[in-house]
Design a protein around this motif. Structure first.
Motif, PDB file in Angstrom:
ATOM      1  N   ILE A 110      -5.066  -5.757  -5.055  1.00 17.53           N
ATOM      2  CA  ILE A 110      -4.022  -6.561  -4.416  1.00 17.53           C
ATOM      3  C   ILE A 110      -2.711  -5.802  -4.529  1.00 17.53           C
ATOM      4  N   GLY A 111      -2.060  -5.598  -3.402  1.00 18.28           N
ATOM      5  CA  GLY A 111      -0.808  -4.868  -3.396  1.00 18.28           C
ATOM      6  C   GLY A 111       0.391  -5.758  -3.633  1.00 18.28           C
ATOM      7  N   TRP A 112       1.570  -5.178  -3.484  1.00 13.41           N
ATOM      8  CA  TRP A 112       2.838  -5.899  -3.712  1.00 13.41           C
ATOM      9  C   TRP A 112       3.864  -5.401  -2.718  1.00 13.41           C
ATOM     10  N   LEU A 113       4.616  -6.339  -2.136  1.00  9.54           N
ATOM     11  CA  LEU A 113       5.706  -5.984  -1.240  1.00  9.54           C
ATOM     12  C   LEU A 113       6.977  -6.696  -1.687  1.00  9.54           C
ATOM     13  N   PRO A 114       8.121  -6.038  -1.606  1.00 10.71           N
ATOM     14  CA  PRO A 114       9.372  -6.685  -2.015  1.00 10.71           C
ATOM     15  C   PRO A 114       9.745  -7.816  -1.072  1.00 10.71           C
ATOM     16  N   TRP A 115      10.695  -8.647  -1.534  1.00  9.08           N
ATOM     17  CA  TRP A 115      11.133  -9.786  -0.737  1.00  9.08           C
ATOM     18  C   TRP A 115      11.580  -9.349   0.661  1.00  9.08           C
ATOM     19  N   LYS A 116      11.089 -10.061   1.631  1.00 11.68           N
ATOM     20  CA  LYS A 116      11.509  -9.902   3.010  1.00 11.68           C
ATOM     21  C   LYS A 116      11.344 -11.240   3.706  1.00 11.68           C
ATOM     22  N   ARG A 117      12.379 -11.689   4.367  1.00 12.75           N
ATOM     23  CA  ARG A 117      12.303 -12.954   5.089  1.00 12.75           C
ATOM     24  C   ARG A 117      11.160 -12.909   6.103  1.00 12.75           C
ATOM     25  N   PRO A 118      10.377 -13.990   6.225  1.00 13.34           N
ATOM     26  CA  PRO A 118       9.294 -14.007   7.215  1.00 13.34           C
ATOM     27  C   PRO A 118       9.826 -13.702   8.613  1.00 13.34           C
ATOM     28  N   GLY A 119       9.060 -12.924   9.360  1.00 14.55           N
ATOM     29  CA  GLY A 119       9.479 -12.575  10.704  1.00 14.55           C
ATOM     30  C   GLY A 119       8.759 -11.327  11.199  1.00 14.55           C
ATOM     31  N   TYR A 120       9.250 -10.778  12.264  1.00 13.30           N
ATOM     32  CA  TYR A 120       8.555  -9.665  12.914  1.00 13.30           C
ATOM     33  C   TYR A 120       8.493  -8.427  12.023  1.00 13.30           C
ATOM     34  N   GLU A 121       9.596  -8.128  11.344  1.00 11.05           N
ATOM     35  CA  GLU A 121       9.631  -6.931  10.501  1.00 11.05           C
ATOM     36  C   GLU A 121       8.600  -7.013   9.386  1.00 11.05           C
ATOM     37  N   LEU A 122       8.464  -8.186   8.768  1.00  7.59           N
ATOM     38  CA  LEU A 122       7.481  -8.342   7.704  1.00  7.59           C
ATOM     39  C   LEU A 122       6.064  -8.159   8.243  1.00  7.59           C
ATOM     40  N   GLY A 123       5.834  -8.583   9.484  1.00  9.77           N
ATOM     41  CA  GLY A 123       4.538  -8.344  10.109  1.00  9.77           C
ATOM     42  C   GLY A 123       4.213  -6.868  10.191  1.00  9.77           C
ATOM     43  N   LEU A 124       5.210  -6.054  10.521  1.00  6.67           N
ATOM     44  CA  LEU A 124       5.007  -4.608  10.585  1.00  6.67           C
ATOM     45  C   LEU A 124       4.807  -4.010   9.193  1.00  6.67           C
ATOM     46  N   TRP A 125       5.516  -4.569   8.191  1.00  6.30           N
ATOM     47  CA  TRP A 125       5.315  -4.119   6.812  1.00  6.30           C
ATOM     48  C   TRP A 125       3.869  -4.351   6.380  1.00  6.30           C
ATOM     49  N   LEU A 126       3.340  -5.523   6.705  1.00  8.57           N
ATOM     50  CA  LEU A 126       1.962  -5.839   6.319  1.00  8.57           C
ATOM     51  C   LEU A 126       0.972  -4.904   7.006  1.00  8.57           C
ATOM     52  N   GLU A 127       1.192  -4.637   8.275  1.00 11.13           N
ATOM     53  CA  GLU A 127       0.316  -3.715   8.983  1.00 11.13           C
ATOM     54  C   GLU A 127       0.338  -2.336   8.322  1.00 11.13           C
ATOM     55  N   LYS A 128       1.520  -1.848   8.012  1.00  5.17           N
ATOM     56  CA  LYS A 128       1.665  -0.536   7.386  1.00  5.17           C
ATOM     57  C   LYS A 128       0.951  -0.506   6.034  1.00  5.17           C
ATOM     58  N   PHE A 129       1.114  -1.599   5.257  1.00  2.00           N
ATOM     59  CA  PHE A 129       0.440  -1.646   3.961  1.00  2.00           C
ATOM     60  C   PHE A 129      -1.075  -1.569   4.136  1.00  2.00           C
ATOM     61  N   CYS A 130      -1.600  -2.344   5.068  1.00  2.30           N
ATOM     62  CA  CYS A 130      -3.055  -2.367   5.277  1.00  2.30           C
ATOM     63  C   CYS A 130      -3.582  -0.993   5.705  1.00  2.30           C
ATOM     64  N   LEU A 131      -2.860  -0.328   6.583  1.00  2.00           N
ATOM     65  CA  LEU A 131      -3.304   0.987   7.052  1.00  2.00           C
ATOM     66  C   LEU A 131      -3.251   2.023   5.936  1.00  2.00           C
ATOM     67  N   GLU A 132      -2.280   1.907   5.054  1.00  8.97           N
ATOM     68  CA  GLU A 132      -2.145   2.868   3.963  1.00  8.97           C
ATOM     69  C   GLU A 132      -3.025   2.521   2.766  1.00  8.97           C
ATOM     70  N   ASN A 133      -3.501   1.264   2.702  1.00  7.82           N
ATOM     71  CA  ASN A 133      -4.342   0.807   1.589  1.00  7.82           C
ATOM     72  C   ASN A 133      -5.566   0.097   2.150  1.00  7.82           C
ATOM     73  N   PRO A 134      -6.473   0.832   2.788  1.00  9.86           N
ATOM     74  CA  PRO A 134      -7.594   0.198   3.508  1.00  9.86           C
ATOM     75  C   PRO A 134      -8.551  -0.573   2.604  1.00  9.86           C
ATOM     76  N   ASP A 135      -8.565  -0.296   1.312  1.00  7.11           N
ATOM     77  CA  ASP A 135      -9.480  -1.001   0.415  1.00  7.11           C
ATOM     78  C   ASP A 135      -8.862  -2.245  -0.208  1.00  7.11           C
ATOM     79  N   ALA A 136      -7.569  -2.448  -0.044  1.00  7.60           N
ATOM     80  CA  ALA A 136      -6.911  -3.624  -0.620  1.00  7.60           C
ATOM     81  C   ALA A 136      -7.381  -4.888   0.089  1.00  7.60           C
TER      82      ALA A 136
END
Length: 700
Positions: A168-194
């Motif tokens: 399970i990964g960790w991301l710093p505080w970010k208000r829900p919205g479009y940018e956070l959606g892109l952060w999640l995508e980036k995390f998933c692509l960089e951590n495919p086993d998470a």
């Protein structure tokens, strides 16, 4: 809840037999309802779920990938299929080409309707990109106390890694919205086993390629966090140990019943508010703790929490060791004013040029040491849910402060969520309040035809209603009927003998405890008797006077006390009788007692006017259907008085009336609603006859 009790683990409720044969969308619904059924996973309205499924395009007939995601404002525990928004995934991906950066992310919300699949009218929520861009078929976003306790700790990233490792990964505080959606995508692509990620100060995302695995992953991660907290906090005193000792249950409720009408009057300036009281174990542990005031001042962490509870509560000055309720009441006004000033200063510090105007600056949550938690909101459900959210916040503070340092959301971030223009737009879309929204009514004789019809009329207009009656069985049946068609939140019952001072006082205290006070009293409890004067016993005479005169006095006196404490006016409606104005043969005790009611109402109208308390009378006549008094001897006695058979009596009354119409309980309820509502805001000391026309009862 974070605790060490046996059975604290979440149970896997997935049933393969139930799930067999379901489509991906139906599996999403099934999974969502399971997750939302346990408040340890997410609170009412909190979190969201999604699934990506292949669907037939209604325009081309081709199979296309569609995102099913909880729509704006829904609740995963109670959601139905029409609660999900549906959007074309290819269009959602194409939005990336329109994105101009984080400064402009809010404008992306306006693009979501252009992605709608199959003309679905359900609005997509701000969290839609968070689900769309996770490259997995099924995604859960939950707000479990155990995870938010990690997310709200000062070293939440290190704790996340200690418990879950790379799983399970960790991301710093970010208000829900479009940018956070892109952060999640980036995390998933960089951590495919998470299998998920903890969002700082927010909650948990988990994902999988099928619905069952996604559900079980969510439970597994939460249970792992619960187990870790149990191990780390074993033997430790929460919140710095106890400072106060909780009062006995009856004493706690007695204090709350005194405080709530006073608080309600202070917070009902713009609209009438409804209260909720909670003295659960979790709440009592917190309000009795050494660190309660310091932690409460830090504010809540998860956006869902403070949107429901404001950034921080008001701590009431009360010492349970030397309880002085009068001193506490005397200081409440100053405390409420200080809170409003502090909230206005918070608004001024944090506002932007385009921020919405200052909203209601009153506290939502009131913490009373040794007593419990009181919450006030625009309706009972919201007040109750606000209390549930703050209980979640308590659980979060317990966990985070036990293993680390608890951190509330930074003030500016909290403000930017609370006064988010998108949140303001959602508030502006809310339906207009009903005419009795926020009003609290107590109806005596509530189990009878007139009482229950009046209660239903009030409920239809948004009121909370307490049914009072001496007949416990009939009361239960009436309440069940109303609850089934409205909700458990807005209907309460009290078994009350209107001739007993103690019973009346207790019933009003229970009403204050359940809803916060009272705005409307419908004095309707009654009996009817018929006998020639020489056959009228003293007992019969006294019984009529006791219920129909003294009983009306006792409930009115108690209503005046509560209404004056609130200081926001009120409406008292007596259900009188044609017999209060027009004599009838063989009913001297009844007619005299009813005449007493009318004059009492006039006297009370004089006394109540300076306080904005209106007192009026509805005079029925011959309401046979649904009326309890006509099911006893009164029917036979009145038939004999008029030389009729009992089966002929309704027609006799109908023909006796000028309009030749029967009078029904609903007719009385309509007139009572008129006097209870703002339609009659300039009327007091008045009488409305609802008798289909009886010349003897004309008031002039």
């Amino acid at each position: 809840m974070l605790n060490s009790a046996a059975g604290s683990r979440l149970a896997n409720l997935w049933d393969d037999q139930k799930a067999s044969g379901m489509s991906e969308a139906e599996l999403l619904l099934y999974r969502s309802n399971l997750l939302g059924s346990d408040k340890r996973i997410t609170n009412y309205g909190g979190g969201n779920t999604s699934a990506k499924a292949m669907e037939k395009d209604p325009l081309t007939g081709d199979q296309v990938e569609v995102l099913w995601v909880k729509g704006s404002g829904g609740d995963v525990g109670t959601i139905k299929m029409d609660g999900f928004a549906t959007l074309y995934m290819d269009k959602l991906r194409a939005l990336k080409g329109l994105y101009r950066g984080v400064e402009f992310e809010d404008e992306m919300v306006a693009c979501l309707p252009h992605c709608t699949f199959n003309l679905n009218p359900r609005a997509a929520s701000i969290d839609t990109p968070l689900h769309a861009y996770v490259p997995k078929s099924h995604v859960d976003h939950m707000h479990p106390d155990a995870i938010i306790a990690i997310a709200a700790a000062s070293d939440s990233k290190a704790i996340t890694q200690e418990i879950f490792g790379a799983d399970i990964g960790w991301l710093p505080w970010k208000r829900p919205g479009y940018e956070l959606g892109l952060w999640l995508e980036k995390f998933c692509l960089e951590n495919p086993d998470a299998r998920g990620v903890v969002l700082e100060s927010h909650g948990l995302f988990t994902w999988a390629d099928d619905a069952r695995t996604c559900y079980e992953t969510t439970l597994e991660i939460i249970n792992k966090a619960i187990a870790w907290f149990e191990e780390k906090t074993a033997g430790k005193d929460a919140f710095g140990g106890s400072k106060h000792r909780a009062l006995a249950p009856s004493d706690r409720r007695g204090v709350a019943a005194r405080l709530m009408p006073a608080i309600r009057g202070m917070v009902s300036g713009k609209q009438h508010m409804v209260g909720h009281f909670d003295d659960s174990d979790a709440v009592l542990e917190f309000v009795c703790a050494n660190d309660m005031e310091a932690l409460a001042a830090l504010g809540t962490s998860c956006p869902d929490h403070f949107l429901r509870t404001k950034i921080r509560p008001l701590v009431v000055d009360f010492d349970p060791a030397t309880p002085d309720i009068e001193a506490t009441l005397a200081g409440l006004g100053q405390a409420a004013e200080a809170y409003r000033d502090d909230y206005a200063a918070y608004y001024d510090r944090c506002k932007h040029d385009d921020s919405p105007a200052l909203r209601d600056p009153n506290a939502v949550v009131y913490l009373v040491p040794g007593v419990g938690m009181i919450t006030f909101a625009k309706d009972k459900a919201t007040a109750r849910i606000s209390g549930e959210f703050y209980t979640n916040a308590i659980n979060v503070m317990r966990g985070a402060s036990s293993v680390s340092t608890y951190r509330g959301l930074p003030e500016q971030e909290a403000f930017d969520i609370e006064y988010w223009l998108l949140e303001e737009a959602k508030l502006q879309r809310m339906p207009k309040p009903k005419r009795l929204a926020g009003k609290i009514a107590l109806v005596t004789g509530g189990a009878g035809g007139i009482g229950s019809a009046t209660a239903e009329r009030f409920l239809r207009e948004g009121a909370c209603v307490v049914l009072a009656d001496i007949d416990a069985d009939a009361l239960g049946a009436a309440a069940d009927n109303l609850t089934s068609r409205y909700s458990r939140d807005v209907v309460r019952t009290v078994t009350m003998d209107v001739t007993s001072e103690d019973a009346v006082a207790d019933s009003f205290a229970r009403t204050a405890l359940e809803f916060g006070g009272v705005d409307i009293l419908v004095s309707n409890a009654g009996i009817a008797s018929s006998a020639p004067i020489e056959d009228t016993t003293l007992d019969l005479w006294n019984r009529n006077m006791s219920i129909l005169s003294t009983g009306y006095f006792l409930v009115s006196r108690e209503a005046f006390k509560v209404m004056k404490t609130q200081g926001v006016g009120g409406s008292i409606v007596f259900i009188g009788s044609k017999n209060g104005l027009a004599a009838s043969p063989g009913a001297s005790a009844y007619c005299t007692a009813k005449a007493s009611e009318l004059h009492l109402a006039r006297c009370l109208a004089l006394e109540g006017a300076p306080e904005g308390i209106r007192v009026n009378v509805v005079n029925p006549d011959a309401v046979l259907r649904g009326s309890k008094i006509w099911s006893g001897d009164w029917l036979k006695e009145r038939a004999e008085a008029y030389g009729k058979d009992t089966s002929e009596l309704e027609e006799h009354y109908r023909q006796r009336s000028l309009l030749k119409l029967s009078v029904l309980p609903e007719d009385i309820a309509e007139a009572t609603y008129f006097f209870a509502s703002e339609f009659s805001a300039k009327s007091t000391g008045n009488i409305i006859n609802v008798d289909a026309g009886n010349v003897q009862a004309f008031t002039r």
